[in-house]
Write a protein that holds these residues in place. Structure first.
Motif, PDB file in Angstrom:
ATOM      1  N   ARG A   1      55.317  45.593  44.302  1.00  0.00           N
ATOM      2  CA  ARG A   1      55.646  45.040  45.611  1.00  0.00           C
ATOM      3  C   ARG A   1      56.780  44.027  45.480  1.00  0.00           C
ATOM      4  O   ARG A   1      56.982  43.434  44.407  1.00  0.00           O
ATOM      5  CB  ARG A   1      54.407  44.380  46.205  1.00  0.00           C
TER       6      ARG A   1
ATOM      7  N   ASP B   1      56.943  41.090  46.490  1.00  0.00           N
ATOM      8  CA  ASP B   1      56.481  39.723  46.240  1.00  0.00           C
ATOM      9  C   ASP B   1      55.864  39.575  44.864  1.00  0.00           C
ATOM     10  O   ASP B   1      55.272  38.534  44.536  1.00  0.00           O
ATOM     11  CB  ASP B   1      55.486  39.288  47.309  1.00  0.00           C
TER      12      ASP B   1
ATOM     13  N   PHE C   1      53.379  41.448  43.520  1.00  0.00           N
ATOM     14  CA  PHE C   1      52.055  42.055  43.385  1.00  0.00           C
ATOM     15  C   PHE C   1      52.212  43.484  42.865  1.00  0.00           C
ATOM     16  O   PHE C   1      53.088  44.234  43.303  1.00  0.00           O
ATOM     17  CB  PHE C   1      51.341  42.069  44.738  1.00  0.00           C
ATOM     18  N   THR C   2      51.368  43.864  41.908  1.00  0.00           N
ATOM     19  CA  THR C   2      51.453  45.200  41.318  1.00  0.00           C
ATOM     20  C   THR C   2      50.090  45.872  41.320  1.00  0.00           C
ATOM     21  O   THR C   2      49.052  45.215  41.381  1.00  0.00           O
ATOM     22  CB  THR C   2      51.971  45.137  39.866  1.00  0.00           C
ATOM     23  N   ARG C   3      50.123  47.178  41.244  1.00  0.00           N
ATOM     24  CA  ARG C   3      48.886  47.943  41.091  1.00  0.00           C
ATOM     25  C   ARG C   3      49.210  49.217  40.322  1.00  0.00           C
ATOM     26  O   ARG C   3      50.210  49.889  40.588  1.00  0.00           O
ATOM     27  CB  ARG C   3      48.274  48.296  42.443  1.00  0.00           C
TER      28      ARG C   3
ATOM     29  N   GLY D   1      46.467  47.204  49.168  1.00  0.00           N
ATOM     30  CA  GLY D   1      47.509  46.226  48.904  1.00  0.00           C
ATOM     31  C   GLY D   1      48.903  46.732  49.171  1.00  0.00           C
ATOM     32  O   GLY D   1      49.875  45.969  49.057  1.00  0.00           O
TER      33      GLY D   1
ATOM     34  N   SER E   1      59.022  43.719  39.978  1.00  0.00           N
ATOM     35  CA  SER E   1      59.176  43.517  41.415  1.00  0.00           C
ATOM     36  C   SER E   1      60.353  44.351  41.899  1.00  0.00           C
ATOM     37  O   SER E   1      60.902  45.175  41.156  1.00  0.00           O
ATOM     38  CB  SER E   1      59.393  42.020  41.698  1.00  0.00           C
TER      39      SER E   1
END
Length: 692
Positions: free
Chosen positions: A544, A546, A548-550, A571, A665
């Motif tokens: 993402r 910002d 945030f990762t998945r 997310g 990111s």
């Protein structure tokens, strides 16, 4: 261009081509918009034919055969192969279940009067007169008889759990009505054929109502076809119904009756059907006749309308084949008088998900795809597979009918409008041969051999070979050619557009995508195709903007594809993102996006990059007249990347924009903010390898 017939020949030729011309490989991770649209489509329209399970006799088909001059014996012999009409010693009575599991039974006298009694004799004062409605409830270990004013008859109970309560008419012409049973009316109630009430269970108890009917009188109360139909069709129905009833004796023995009054068995209307003279005449004309096979009464299943072809019993219900329940073509069924010959039903996505998620066997969460490709020989759905955020669930065609309230399993899901083409160009001076291998999301496969003349091109319309599928395509040729994919779509019935993408010339175990967006009315998909012979284990990392990762662990079966709806990943339902893929087997990877934003509607696809780079070049860009140009950068590295964007207008000095892309990111540059109202080209340089 022709379809090739020999599978062994295909494999031999393809292997020869690959051995000699490995550089001619072009793998397209091509996605089919029909399934893509189904994942988040707004409506699901089912188009079907017929009503019922389609095994045995088709009632509307029998009507058509009779109208064409066929007799009832011919009709029955056609639908039940190898059977014959035979006299049979039918039972004198049959127990028909009318109500079960109710806390009270209401009994209304529409004509004449009725008397309550038990095995011990008549109940004093227990007479229902015309116009009265009495109520029977369980209590005090027996039956409580409540008069129309609610008062308890004789202040006591009668009968008990093993002592039924009975009701008989007191003279000819008595008619009893059951308000709780659709106001079904009963006649001919006497001491040999009474209404019987049973007590079920204890603390609390419930009641069951059963009519002990004369067997032939029961048949006259069946409302399966109108007596106004051609009489040979009505006679065929009478014999089939009599045969079914004989075979059904004891079917509901655990409930203390033989057969129920609904379509689960045969639809029993009772007294009111007996005024249908055509039906009663056919029952009388065939009295004592049943259908037999090998000396036994045949199991005469039937349904209203078969949709043009009946089915084998094992293909609809499983189990062993029954010799006389074989599917047969039935053109008579599709006559214009049949109101069920063609039908449509539409559900919203919310309605579909609510119906599916109401049952454990079909609870899939957010619905992504519906696969109805597993068919019986007649064309009915044998098994339906639903794929969603909670996994994949498969049900039988009959379960599909129940869950979605469909008239029959002879049904198709109306596909949304996606047209897909594979375009093959041969720039050489000699003819080329290409093998186009198409793999559907359901596992369906098609291969075509295409001859491409020198300095020419050929077009393959994928919809002609795999309709309503997610599709991945592999193109192999005996010399160097160019392969592209074109798609034209109407996504969700709202977003019109098209896209064109070249095929990937090589597979890879790593891929990178800079762009992805799921906010507003954007849908983003990552598509992974494994053309190899071994399953691939892949990790899709979503990054993402910002930070945030998945990571998603995926298995891509051999010679198959996997589709990931990023909007459905926790997310990532409303964000900008980049992505990377790592796999233990070579893959082809693409991204698809469909959108509606600022009055613009459309969609596009892009192949993933197999590598990162410190330099990226873009020849096209435009920021005037309502155009927006964006440059997206994905940084999958563990540290920040320093990026310089060089925006070059025609004949002018480049505008330089510097940015820092945080680790793991992405960064988005809106070129219009830095070089408005201009054509432009762009060059990107970074101190770390990135994807752009």
């Amino acid at each position: 261009m022709r379809e090739r017939a020999s599978r062994r020949g295909k494999a031999r030729r393809a292997a020869a081509w690959l051995a000699s011309f490995t550089l001619a490989l072009s793998a397209l991770a091509m996605h089919a918009g029909t399934e893509r649209a189904r994942a988040f489509r707004q409506t699901y329209t089912f188009e079907g034919s017929g009503w019922g399970h389609g095994v045995g006799m088709c009632q509307y088909g029998a009507r058509g055969m009779a109208a064409a001059g066929h007799g009832y014996r011919e009709i029955l012999a056609y639908y039940y192969r190898g059977t014959q009409v035979s006299p049979w010693p039918c039972p004198q009575t049959i127990r028909v279940g009318l109500l079960e599991g109710v806390d009270a039974v209401q009994l209304a006298a529409d004509a004449g009067s009725f008397r309550f009694y038990t095995a011990e004799g008549d109940i004093p004062g227990g007479v229902i007169t015309r116009g009265e409605t009495w109520t029977v409830k369980p209590g005090n270990g027996g039956f409580l008889l409540l008069r129309p004013d609610g008062s308890l008859l004789n202040g006591t109970s009668y009968g008990g759990v093993s002592k039924p309560l009975y009701l008989r008419g007191t003279s000819g012409g008595d008619v009893l009505r059951l308000p709780q049973n659709g106001n079904r009316r009963l006649g001919h109630l006497d001491s040999g054929h009474p209404l019987e009430l049973n007590i079920q269970g204890s603390a609390p108890s419930s009641l069951r109502a059963v009519v002990i009917s004369d067997f032939e009188t029961y048949l006259k109360g069946l409302d399966e076809v109108p007596g106004s139909w051609p009489q040979e069709a009505v006679k065929a129905q009478a014999v089939a119904a009599r045969s079914y009833a004989v075979r059904a004796l004891g079917k509901h023995a655990s409930s203390n009756f033989d057969i129920c009054d609904e379509v689960h068995c045969q639809y029993y209307r009772g007294y009111d059907k007996e005024s249908d003279s055509g039906w009663v005449r056919s029952v009388d004309a065939t009295r004592g006749e049943v259908l037999t096979y090998a000396g036994q009464v045949a199991q005469c299943f039937y349904s209203s309308s078969c949709g043009g072809h009946t089915d084998n019993n094992e293909d609809v219900w499983g189990g062993s084949p029954v010799p006389y329940l074989r599917g047969v073509p039935d053109p008579y069924c599709m006559d214009s008088v049949n109101p069920h010959a063609h039908w449509r039903v539409t559900y919203s996505r919310e309605e579909m998900e609510a119906r599916l998620n109401a049952y454990a066997g079909t609870s899939v969460g957010t619905l992504y795809a519906v696969d109805l490709s597993d068919r019986t020989p007649s064309g009915r759905v044998r098994r339906a597979t639903f794929t969603g955020s909670a996994g994949k669930k498969t049900v039988t065609g009959e379960q599909l009918r129940f869950i979605l309230s469909l008239r029959s399993a002879m049904v198709d899901l109306e596909a949304e409008n996606f047209d897909q083409y594979v375009l093959l160009a041969n720039p050489s001076g000699s003819a080329a041969r290409a093998l186009v291998s198409m793999t559907g999301g359901s596992g369906a496969k098609q291969e075509l051999e295409v001859e491409i003349p020198a300095f020419s091109r050929r077009t393959v319309h994928v919809n002609d070979h795999l309709e309503g599928e997610e599709v991945a395509v592999r193109v192999e040729a005996d010399r160097g050619i160019v392969a592209e994919r074109a798609m034209y779509f109407n996504y969700h019935g709202n977003l019109d557009g098209g896209s064109c993408s070249p095929g990937q010339q090589a597979l890879s175990t790593t891929f990178y995508l800079a762009e992805g967006y799921t906010a507003q009315s954007f849908d983003s998909w990552v598509l992974l195709y494994n053309p190899g012979s071994q399953p691939a284990r892949a990790v899709l990392d979503l990054l993402r903007d910002d930070g945030f990762t998945r990571g998603l662990s995926l298995e891509v079966p051999a010679a198959s594809r996997v589709t990931v709806s990023v909007d459905g990943v926790e997310g990532f339902s409303s964000c900008a993102f980049s992505a990377s893929v790592e796999s233990d087997q070579p893959l082809a990877v693409e991204r698809a996006m469909y959108f509606e934003s600022d009055g613009r509607k459309g969609g596009h696809t892009a192949e993933a990059s197999p590598s990162l780079s410190s330099n990226w070049y873009f020849g096209e860009g435009y920021t005037a007249e309502g155009f927006d140009t964006w440059i997206l950068v994905g940084n999958p590295n563990a540290r920040a990347a320093k990026v310089r964007f060089h925006l070059a207008p025609p004949g002018g000095k480049a505008r330089v924009v510097e940015a820092v892309v945080p680790p793991r990111s992405r960064y988005t540059l809106h070129a219009d903010d830095h070089l408005p109202a201009s054509e432009l080209a762009a060059f990107l340089e970074s101190d770390l390898p990135v994807v752009a």
